[in-house]
Design a protein around this motif. Structure first.
Motif, short mmCIF file in Angstrom:
data_model
loop_
_atom_site.label_atom_id
_atom_site.label_comp_id
_atom_site.label_asym_id
_atom_site.label_seq_id
_atom_site.Cartn_x
_atom_site.Cartn_y
_atom_site.Cartn_z
N GLU A 2 -73.35 -19.04 -42.29
CA GLU A 2 -74.08 -20.07 -41.55
C GLU A 2 -74.28 -21.32 -42.41
OE1 GLU A 2 -78.51 -20.50 -39.70
OE2 GLU A 2 -77.42 -18.66 -39.23
N GLN A 3 -74.61 -21.11 -43.67
CA GLN A 3 -74.79 -22.24 -44.59
C GLN A 3 -73.47 -22.99 -44.79
OE1 GLN A 3 -76.10 -21.11 -48.52
NE2 GLN A 3 -77.09 -23.08 -48.83
N ALA A 57 -72.65 -26.88 -43.72
CA ALA A 57 -72.13 -27.85 -44.68
C ALA A 57 -70.86 -28.50 -44.15
CB ALA A 57 -71.88 -27.19 -46.03
N GLN A 58 -69.99 -27.70 -43.53
CA GLN A 58 -68.75 -28.24 -42.97
C GLN A 58 -69.04 -29.19 -41.82
OE1 GLN A 58 -66.54 -24.68 -42.02
NE2 GLN A 58 -65.56 -24.60 -44.02
N LEU A 59 -70.01 -28.84 -40.99
CA LEU A 59 -70.39 -29.70 -39.87
C LEU A 59 -70.94 -31.03 -40.38
CD1 LEU A 59 -70.71 -29.99 -36.81
CD2 LEU A 59 -72.93 -28.89 -37.02
N PHE A 73 -69.43 -34.74 -39.75
CA PHE A 73 -70.29 -35.78 -39.19
C PHE A 73 -70.34 -36.98 -40.12
CE2 PHE A 73 -74.60 -37.48 -38.06
CZ PHE A 73 -74.30 -37.84 -36.76
N SER A 74 -70.41 -36.72 -41.41
CA SER A 74 -70.42 -37.79 -42.40
C SER A 74 -69.14 -38.62 -42.33
CB SER A 74 -70.59 -37.20 -43.81
OG SER A 74 -70.56 -38.20 -44.78
N SER A 75 -68.01 -37.94 -42.18
CA SER A 75 -66.73 -38.64 -42.06
C SER A 75 -66.69 -39.51 -40.81
CB SER A 75 -65.57 -37.64 -42.00
OG SER A 75 -65.48 -36.94 -43.20
N LEU A 112 -80.27 -28.72 -37.67
CA LEU A 112 -79.45 -27.52 -37.92
C LEU A 112 -80.22 -26.43 -38.64
CD1 LEU A 112 -76.08 -29.20 -38.92
CD2 LEU A 112 -76.58 -27.98 -36.80
N GLN A 113 -81.21 -26.79 -39.44
CA GLN A 113 -81.96 -25.80 -40.20
C GLN A 113 -83.05 -25.12 -39.40
OE1 GLN A 113 -83.20 -27.74 -43.81
NE2 GLN A 113 -81.11 -27.94 -44.56
#
Length: 121
Positions: A83-84, A88-90, A94-96, A119-120
């Motif tokens: 999940e972590q 992080a991938q999501l 999103f950052s990109s 998300l958390q």
């Protein structure tokens, strides 16, 4: 050898040889998908496969055996780690996307922080 150390060692050794995951998989009689699962921490190689990995890297057969009892993660730990990793991938994706929108670093940080909080929960 802990599971984390095992994974790191495989990645390092594979990198030193310049092998792809597929090349390692071919040498030890498994699939690239299996090697990827080991390297991402989603599974661990069994004892017999650890011996094959050691042999592929021309190491002693027991190189990756260590204490197998301490290498097993609970299902809950694996699920939390996955999940972590997914989160992080999501956030990276999103950052990109935000980079391509030309937002200021301040606005980008605010949006990423907001998404991270959501998300958390």
């Amino acid at each position: 050898m802990s599971e984390k150390e095992l994974v790191q060692e495989i990645i390092i050794l594979r990198g030193r040889r310049g092998w792809t995951q597929q090349e390692l998989a071919n040498r030890i009689g498994t699939t690239q998908r299996t090697v990827a699962a080991w390297e991402s921490g989603n599974s661990i190689p069994r004892k017999a496969m650890r011996v094959r990995i050691a042999q592929a890297f021309e190491l002693p057969d027991d190189y990756f055996l260590g204490n197998l009892l301490t290498d097993t993660k609970s299902t809950a730990e694996k699920s939390a780690a996955k999940e972590q990793q997914d989160t992080a991938q999501l956030l990276d994706k999103f950052s990109s996307m935000l980079d391509s929108e030309g937002l200021s670093d301040e606005k980008k940080t605010m949006l990423l922080d907001s998404v991270s909080e959501i998300l958390q929960k």
